[in-house]
Design a protein around this motif. Structure first.
Motif, PDB file in Angstrom:
ATOM      1  N   PRO A  47      16.299  -1.075 -19.839  1.00 47.76           N
ATOM      2  CA  PRO A  47      17.501  -1.912 -19.969  1.00 47.76           C
ATOM      3  C   PRO A  47      18.020  -1.902 -21.397  1.00 47.76           C
ATOM      4  N   PRO A  48      19.265  -2.311 -21.593  1.00 53.19           N
ATOM      5  CA  PRO A  48      19.827  -2.339 -22.952  1.00 53.19           C
ATOM      6  C   PRO A  48      19.043  -3.280 -23.858  1.00 53.19           C
ATOM      7  N   SER A  49      19.060  -2.972 -25.141  1.00 49.81           N
ATOM      8  CA  SER A  49      18.478  -3.879 -26.131  1.00 49.81           C
ATOM      9  C   SER A  49      19.568  -4.833 -26.603  1.00 49.81           C
ATOM     10  N   TRP A  50      19.191  -6.095 -26.812  1.00 53.95           N
ATOM     11  CA  TRP A  50      20.170  -7.092 -27.241  1.00 53.95           C
ATOM     12  C   TRP A  50      19.891  -7.605 -28.644  1.00 53.95           C
ATOM     13  N   GLU A  51      19.161  -6.831 -29.410  1.00 50.51           N
ATOM     14  CA  GLU A  51      18.858  -7.197 -30.797  1.00 50.51           C
ATOM     15  C   GLU A  51      19.997  -6.715 -31.693  1.00 50.51           C
ATOM     16  N   TYR A  52      20.984  -7.562 -31.922  1.00 50.88           N
ATOM     17  CA  TYR A  52      22.153  -7.190 -32.710  1.00 50.88           C
ATOM     18  C   TYR A  52      22.308  -8.101 -33.922  1.00 50.88           C
ATOM     19  N   THR A  53      22.818  -7.519 -34.992  1.00 51.66           N
ATOM     20  CA  THR A  53      23.338  -8.269 -36.130  1.00 51.66           C
ATOM     21  C   THR A  53      24.833  -7.958 -36.196  1.00 51.66           C
ATOM     22  N   PRO A  54      25.608  -8.718 -36.933  1.00 50.77           N
ATOM     23  CA  PRO A  54      27.026  -8.374 -37.077  1.00 50.77           C
ATOM     24  C   PRO A  54      27.225  -6.938 -37.575  1.00 50.77           C
ATOM     25  N   GLU A  55      26.361  -6.514 -38.486  1.00 50.20           N
ATOM     26  CA  GLU A  55      26.483  -5.157 -39.031  1.00 50.20           C
ATOM     27  C   GLU A  55      26.221  -4.101 -37.954  1.00 50.20           C
ATOM     28  N   GLN A  56      25.273  -4.383 -37.059  1.00 50.59           N
ATOM     29  CA  GLN A  56      24.975  -3.430 -35.980  1.00 50.59           C
ATOM     30  C   GLN A  56      26.110  -3.352 -34.967  1.00 50.59           C
ATOM     31  N   VAL A  57      26.759  -4.501 -34.722  1.00 47.35           N
ATOM     32  CA  VAL A  57      27.918  -4.499 -33.829  1.00 47.35           C
ATOM     33  C   VAL A  57      29.011  -3.601 -34.405  1.00 47.35           C
ATOM     34  N   THR A  58      29.283  -3.794 -35.680  1.00 49.93           N
ATOM     35  CA  THR A  58      30.305  -2.980 -36.350  1.00 49.93           C
ATOM     36  C   THR A  58      29.922  -1.508 -36.341  1.00 49.93           C
ATOM     37  N   LYS A  59      28.648  -1.229 -36.602  1.00 49.49           N
ATOM     38  CA  LYS A  59      28.182   0.159 -36.642  1.00 49.49           C
ATOM     39  C   LYS A  59      28.304   0.835 -35.276  1.00 49.49           C
ATOM     40  N   SER A  60      28.070   0.088 -34.197  1.00 56.36           N
ATOM     41  CA  SER A  60      28.172   0.689 -32.866  1.00 56.36           C
ATOM     42  C   SER A  60      29.587   1.201 -32.615  1.00 56.36           C
ATOM     43  N   ALA A  61      30.585   0.444 -33.042  1.00 57.07           N
ATOM     44  CA  ALA A  61      31.975   0.874 -32.882  1.00 57.07           C
ATOM     45  C   ALA A  61      32.283   2.067 -33.788  1.00 57.07           C
ATOM     46  N   ASP A  62      31.821   1.989 -35.038  1.00 60.70           N
ATOM     47  CA  ASP A  62      32.078   3.087 -35.978  1.00 60.70           C
ATOM     48  C   ASP A  62      31.410   4.382 -35.521  1.00 60.70           C
ATOM     49  N   ASP A  63      30.186   4.270 -34.989  1.00 58.49           N
ATOM     50  CA  ASP A  63      29.480   5.463 -34.496  1.00 58.49           C
ATOM     51  C   ASP A  63      30.211   6.087 -33.314  1.00 58.49           C
ATOM     52  N   CYS A  64      30.757   5.247 -32.441  1.00 60.97           N
ATOM     53  CA  CYS A  64      31.513   5.764 -31.294  1.00 60.97           C
ATOM     54  C   CYS A  64      32.727   6.557 -31.764  1.00 60.97           C
ATOM     55  N   ILE A  65      33.429   6.005 -32.729  1.00 59.60           N
ATOM     56  CA  ILE A  65      34.626   6.669 -33.244  1.00 59.60           C
ATOM     57  C   ILE A  65      34.255   7.995 -33.910  1.00 59.60           C
ATOM     58  N   ALA A  66      33.192   7.972 -34.709  1.00 56.62           N
ATOM     59  CA  ALA A  66      32.777   9.201 -35.400  1.00 56.62           C
ATOM     60  C   ALA A  66      32.357  10.274 -34.403  1.00 56.62           C
TER      61      ALA A  66
END
Length: 672
Positions: free
Chosen positions: A17-36
């Motif tokens: 299952p998905p992991s739900w261990e997030y920080t604000p920085e990880q949330v931002t990074k997930s979007a940036d990684d998708c774009i890259a």
């Protein structure tokens, strides 16, 4: 609360299952990684020589990559609705905006559009055989880009992109205001006469206006609720203006016609004809109901020595609807609620789904990845269970059922991760989450549900299982990724189980005596489904007509005046000339249902036909349940929805069952 429906040992699924261990920085990074990652892929696709652009290295590659990166980002974007951490919520909202804006830019890339057209031409020229879903993927990828301006001259494309980017930002702001609204009204105990003590002890917005005896208390509560997000009035004004410009740029007569071009209804004339026809049929029924409620209001006012008038106010409707139901059907919402403790209802509903759809649930242990974003959330692994045996793994399901501050305030299901077939042929499994706001327990009694809450919960679970039981080749078509005017039909059809005597008996248990609902109360609940449907559905028609009026108009309008005047004309209730911008809280209009709210009523046609034609005679038949899974849930949006209906029904759908249900209420009412 445990809703586990099996005591067997937890079987490890073929996925985590998905992991739900997030920080604000990880949330931002997930979007940036998708774009890259997307930029890298699209650069490679655009660099392919024209003669090397094929279905495999353009269409399939883009289709698979798109769902892979979305699956990484969606859990992080979902946190804006459920996280207790303000930093995470803000990062999620900002990331959502960023990804939506990026998605628009991708759809506007002319080099990618040309690559898709070249791949299509190569496929046709070389006689490449595609299956139906592959063909649909190619067609939809090209259609998406045409609908986003490709094929227009560059200046118009740039203008369109700027408009769409601005609209998306405003929509996110509108939704955030609705999600985070914390307004309140103060009442004295005297002003709350008639409101059950249990509602006061565990006060919720939904309980405010249907119990208070004092008209002024109800008026303040209802109009206060209408204006709770009044700051959204200019936001919606701007959104509507910008949408009108989008439609004009793309060559559509109205924004509604642009939206409906890809739905079952196809155009605004069809929708308006549907709504107007329904209005003609329902208005006499609603007027008769209004007349009987006014007679009851006269009786109540005279008994209290209050002035009597002939006005049926917005704040009168729910109060007298409830009072009439209690008197004529001996049906007291508060008494009925005592038979629906959350701890009983939720596992029983899951068990009904388990039997009907041949599935099995296992609570995921924390050590096996069962961690969640909040301690109240439950995580499940769901398996196919045909013929009493665990078969294929279906996916993961999360239930976030109880209210808390800064959480999404209604009931909804998120298809966080779709299912799809990877390039290797292996399966990637879906993840769904149901968010609700069921009552919490008080020191005096456990959490209880009104029957209406039971119906809502059953409905939303239908969306969850649409996501879990779907099995499409491409994530784009998985589960509820169907035409918006069909998406509610499966869940609306499943609501019928909440009105069947046997199921009402099974899901009820008095929180003190542990007795099931008595037969006479069950009979009254079943009758209540048919009565007072005129005003209820006229209210739904009002929302649909407001939405269509806004999105078929070619001129600016005073939307607050339109909201209030159209409600009075359609729903037969008045606010006595007080104009409050209730459209400022109409979140559907920015949440994917723009020019689409009619779909709730439109899809009821299909829902009624499916239930009456397939399930009425044997509602708990696992054979019929599996047929429904196979015909409706499994294909998702991988084929035209009408084809799924024809396969299930054995014929074209019709509106006979729908009209019979709507109009039967007047006949039932006449006998009471």
């Amino acid at each position: 609360m445990s809703t586990t429906t099996t005591t067997k040992p937890y079987p490890a699924p073929p996925a985590t299952p998905p992991s739900w261990e997030y920080t604000p920085e990880q949330v931002t990074k997930s979007a940036d990684d998708c774009i890259a990652s997307s930029d890298e892929l699209l650069t490679e696709v655009a660099a392919l020589p024209k003669e090397q652009r094929t279905f495999e290295n353009v269409i399939r590659r883009m289709g698979l990559h798109e769902v892979e990166v979305d699956s990484l980002a969606e859990p992080a974007l979902f946190l804006q609705y459920v996280s207790q951490d303000e930093g995470i919520r803000n990062a999620s909202v900002d990331s959502d905006k960023k990804l939506q804006e990026y998605g628009l830019k991708v759809l506007a890339r002319e080099d990618i559009y040309e690559a898709l057209l070249d791949a299509e031409a190569h496929t046709k020229a070389n006689g490449v055989k595609l299956n139906a879903e592959e063909q649909r993927l190619m067609d939809r990828m090209i259609r998406d880009r045409k609908r986003n301006g490709l094929g227009l001259e560059k200046t118009k494309r740039d203008e369109l992109l700027a408009l769409q980017t601005k609209i998306m930002g405003l929509e996110v702001d509108f939704q955030r205001a609705c999600n985070e609204e914390k307004g309140s009204l103060l009442f004295t105990e005297e002003e709350l006469v008639g409101v059950p003590q249990a509602s006061i002890d565990g006060y919720t917005k939904e309980d405010d206006n249907q119990y208070a005896d004092l008209p002024e208390t109800r008026r303040r509560a209802v109009l206060g609720y209408e204006g709770k997000t009044i700051q959204n009035v200019p936001v919606l004004d701007e959104v509507v203006k910008l949408r009108r410009k989008v439609a004009d740029l793309l060559g559509f007569d109205t924004f509604a016609d642009y939206v409906l071009d890809v739905k079952m209804a196809k155009d605004s004339k069809t929708v308006l004809a549907f709504l107007d026809d329904l209005l003609d049929k329902l208005k006499p029924v609603g007027e008769a109901e209004r007349k009987k409620f006014l007679a009851l209001k006269k009786e109540v006012h005279e008994s209290h020595g209050w002035p009597v008038d002939d006005e049926f106010n917005l704040w009168d409707y729910r109060y007298y609807d409830r009072l009439w139901t209690e008197r004529e059907l001996a049906l007291d919402d508060e008494k009925v609620k005592e038979y629906f403790p959350v701890d009983k209802v939720v596992p029983t509903i899951l068990d009904i789904y388990r039997q009907l759809l041949s599935v099995q649930f296992y609570r995921i242990p924390v050590e096996s990845g069962g961690g969640t974003w909040h301690k109240d959330v439950e995580a499940y692994a769901v398996w196919d269970h045909k013929d009493g045996k665990d078969g294929k793994f279906l996916g993961f399901m999360y239930l976030d059922l109880f209210p808390r501050e800064n959480k999404y305030g209604h009931a909804a299901v998120w298809g966080l991760i779709p299912g799809w077939t990877k390039e290797s042929g292996a399966r990637s499994y879906p993840t769904v989450c149901m968010v609700a706001n069921l009552a919490k327990s008080t020191p005096k009694r456990p959490a209880l549900m009104k029957h209406g809450d039971v119906v809502t919960f059953f409905h939303e679970m239908g969306h969850a299982f649409h996501g879990l039981c779907s099995a499409t080749q491409f994530g784009r078509f998985h589960g509820t990724h169907v035409a918006r005017d069909f998406v509610e039909a499966p869940s609306q059809m499943l609501e019928n189980w909440c009105w069947l005597p046997e199921q009402l008996k099974s899901m009820s248990e008095h929180y003190e005596t542990h007795e099931h609902l008595p037969d006479d109360i069950i009979a009254s609940i079943v009758k209540s489904k048919s009565v007072n449907q005129g005003l209820f559905n006229l209210r739904q028609l009002f929302f649909g007509l407001f939405d269509m009026t806004v999105h078929t108009s070619k001129e600016d309008q005073d939307l607050t005046k339109l909201w209030c005047d159209l409600r009075e004309k359609t729903s037969l209730v008045t606010t006595k000339g007080e104009y409050i911008g209730g459209q400022s809280g109409f979140a559907h209009i920015v949440g994917g249902y723009a020019a689409g709210y009619y779909g709730y009523l439109y899809s009821l046609v299909f829902a009624a036909d499916m239930f009456e034609s397939v399930f009425r005679a044997d509602p708990m038949s696992p054979q019929l349940g599996y047929k429904y899974r196979d015909c409706i849930l499994r294909p998702g949006g991988s084929r035209d929805e009408i084809d799924s209906l024809v396969e299930l029904l054995g014929r074209e759908p019709n509106n006979e069952a729908f009209l019979k249900q709507l109009l039967s209420g007047a006949e039932v009412d006449a006998k009471l």
